[in-house]
Design a protein around this motif. Structure first.
Motif, short mmCIF file in Angstrom:
data_model
loop_
_atom_site.label_atom_id
_atom_site.label_comp_id
_atom_site.label_asym_id
_atom_site.label_seq_id
_atom_site.Cartn_x
_atom_site.Cartn_y
_atom_site.Cartn_z
N PRO A 153 0.86 -1.19 0.00
CA PRO A 153 0.00 0.00 0.00
C PRO A 153 0.89 1.24 0.00
O PRO A 153 2.01 1.19 0.50
N ALA A 154 0.40 2.33 -0.57
CA ALA A 154 1.19 3.56 -0.61
C ALA A 154 1.51 3.96 0.82
O ALA A 154 0.65 3.95 1.69
N ASP A 155 2.75 4.30 1.07
CA ASP A 155 3.14 4.71 2.42
C ASP A 155 2.62 6.12 2.69
O ASP A 155 2.49 6.94 1.80
N LEU A 156 2.30 6.35 3.96
CA LEU A 156 1.86 7.66 4.41
C LEU A 156 3.05 8.62 4.33
O LEU A 156 4.18 8.24 4.65
N LEU A 211 -8.79 7.42 15.35
CA LEU A 211 -8.53 7.17 13.93
C LEU A 211 -9.35 5.94 13.51
O LEU A 211 -9.32 4.92 14.20
N PRO A 212 -10.06 6.04 12.39
CA PRO A 212 -10.77 4.86 11.89
C PRO A 212 -9.77 3.72 11.64
O PRO A 212 -8.60 3.98 11.37
N LEU A 213 -10.26 2.50 11.72
CA LEU A 213 -9.38 1.32 11.68
C LEU A 213 -8.38 1.36 10.52
O LEU A 213 -7.18 1.13 10.70
N GLU A 214 -8.88 1.70 9.33
CA GLU A 214 -8.00 1.66 8.16
C GLU A 214 -6.86 2.69 8.28
O GLU A 214 -5.70 2.38 8.02
N ALA A 215 -7.24 3.87 8.73
CA ALA A 215 -6.23 4.93 8.88
C ALA A 215 -5.25 4.57 10.00
O ALA A 215 -4.05 4.87 9.91
N ARG A 216 -5.77 3.93 11.03
CA ARG A 216 -4.92 3.52 12.15
C ARG A 216 -3.87 2.49 11.69
O ARG A 216 -2.70 2.60 12.03
N THR A 217 -4.34 1.54 10.89
CA THR A 217 -3.42 0.53 10.37
C THR A 217 -2.35 1.18 9.51
O THR A 217 -1.16 0.88 9.62
N GLU A 218 -2.79 2.09 8.66
CA GLU A 218 -1.86 2.78 7.77
C GLU A 218 -0.82 3.57 8.58
O GLU A 218 0.38 3.55 8.30
N ILE A 226 4.54 14.24 6.53
CA ILE A 226 3.87 15.54 6.69
C ILE A 226 2.37 15.34 6.95
O ILE A 226 1.72 16.17 7.60
N VAL A 227 1.84 14.22 6.48
CA VAL A 227 0.44 13.87 6.75
C VAL A 227 0.33 13.16 8.10
O VAL A 227 -0.57 13.42 8.91
N ALA A 228 1.29 12.28 8.38
CA ALA A 228 1.26 11.50 9.62
C ALA A 228 1.26 12.39 10.86
O ALA A 228 0.52 12.14 11.82
N VAL A 229 2.08 13.45 10.83
CA VAL A 229 2.16 14.30 12.04
C VAL A 229 0.82 14.98 12.35
O VAL A 229 0.55 15.32 13.50
N GLU A 230 -0.02 15.14 11.33
CA GLU A 230 -1.34 15.74 11.57
C GLU A 230 -2.33 14.73 12.14
O GLU A 230 -3.42 15.08 12.56
N GLN A 231 -1.95 13.45 12.12
CA GLN A 231 -2.86 12.42 12.62
C GLN A 231 -2.50 11.97 14.03
O GLN A 231 -3.19 11.13 14.62
N VAL A 232 -1.42 12.53 14.56
CA VAL A 232 -0.91 12.03 15.84
C VAL A 232 -1.94 12.19 16.98
O VAL A 232 -2.13 11.27 17.77
N THR A 233 -2.61 13.32 17.02
CA THR A 233 -3.58 13.53 18.11
C THR A 233 -4.74 12.54 17.99
O THR A 233 -5.11 11.89 18.97
N ASP A 234 -5.27 12.39 16.79
CA ASP A 234 -6.36 11.43 16.59
C ASP A 234 -5.90 10.02 16.93
O ASP A 234 -6.66 9.23 17.51
N TYR A 235 -4.66 9.71 16.59
CA TYR A 235 -4.11 8.39 16.90
C TYR A 235 -4.04 8.18 18.41
O TYR A 235 -4.53 7.18 18.94
#
Lengths: 216, 85
Positions: free
Chosen positions: B6-9, B26-33, B12-21
């Motif tokens: 799968p395309a790697d994250l 984070l929804p399951l799919e995004a969490r796995t990614e 610059i996108v990952a750091v914006e997901q840290v709080t949700d993580y």
């Protein structure tokens, strides 16, 4: 979910306390004041210019709490109910003093990236666009708990815009659940999290700057 | 085009997901990614550790301070008055 469990536990602990307050139990009231009063003043300071004004507003809050405690229905935790009263009084006072305090995610820095984009490779990079140009420096984590470092964290939090500061104080400093923070500030879950994210990101940048200065 | 992985994250996108993580939303799919990205990205692992350390440090800032005696006295007066005492 642990957060929901914490909320339930807090709610369960509230009801004997509320009963005791209604019955005029002085020790119950002193215990409540002891656990919340200084956090309330710090919280109010985020909306107001002076410490004296914050103290006034907190005292007014206790007056409202005592007046309304018979009507408290336990739909939120006692402390989030009290802080909701405090937030309203503090914002009303601030706007009377000519400062409107937005509490939504719509603060001036909305959309500000968590990390300065120059820390990542540019979109023109053939292979690793959007990846770290250089990995962040690991922090000496024990040192982050030193008095000096904690004072920097405190300062960084105190410099945040009001909404971000309110959210990070209740969530990360006081350790409240997101649900309680939403109740106290009248925020949606999403808005609360956006504010928390912005707040944490800004504070992290300040700490990083501080750590780098020290290691040079 | 077929892709083995799968395309790697992007970081610059990952750091914006840290709080949700960290908040567990984070929804399951995004969490796995996100977690797959961590496996291959030491930079983001360091970043996440920093944020965790920061949250822990923030939690050390809560110190209930003793309330000034005159304030306590005033609040107690208010309390008894409100209870009809």
């Amino acid at each position: 979910m642990p957060a929901a469990a914490a909320e339930l536990q807090a709610l369960a602990q509230d009801s004997p306390l509320v009963e005791a307050l209604r019955a005029g139990d002085e020790r119950a009231f002193l215990g409540l004041v002891g656990s919340l009063h200084s956090a309330m003043i710090r919280f109010a300071r985020g909306f107001l210019h002076s410490h004296a004004t914050a103290e006034d507003v907190v005292q007014d809050t206790w007056a409202v709490v005592l007046e309304d405690i018979d009507r408290f229905e336990g739909r939120s935790t006692l402390r989030s109910w009290i802080f909701a009263i405090l937030a309203n009084l503090a914002r009303t006072r601030a706007s009377r003093d000519g400062r409107a305090i937005p509490l939504s995610a719509l603060e001036p820095d909305q959309g500000e990236p968590a990390v300065d984009p120059t820390e990542f490779l540019p979109p023109s990079h053939s292979r690793w666009a959007g990846h770290w140009a250089k990995w962040p420096e690991p922090w000496p984590e024990e040192q982050l708990l030193s008095r000096e470092a904690l004072a920097h964290v405190r300062d960084a939090i105190d410099r945040l815009p009001a909404g971000q500061r309110a959210v990070i104080q209740l969530h990360d400093v006081e350790g409240w659940s997101s649900q309680e923070v939403c109740e106290a500030l009248g925020l949606s879950d999403v808005n609360q999290r956006v504010l928390l994210h912005r707040a944490r990101s800004r504070v992290r940048r300040e700490i990083a700057r501080h750590v780098e200065r020290r290691s040079r | 085009m077929s892709r083995a992985l799968p395309a790697d994250l992007d970081c610059i996108v990952a750091v914006e997901q840290v709080t949700d993580y960290l908040e567990g939303v984070l929804p399951l799919e995004a969490r796995t990614e996100f977690e797959q990205h961590l496996v291959t990205c030491p930079g983001c692992v360091i970043y996440l550790r920093q944020v965790r350390a920061q949250v822990a440090a923030s939690g050390k800032l809560a110190e209930p301070r003793p309330v000034a005696e005159e304030v306590t006295r005033k609040l107690l007066e208010m309390f008894h008055a409100s209870r009809g005492g």
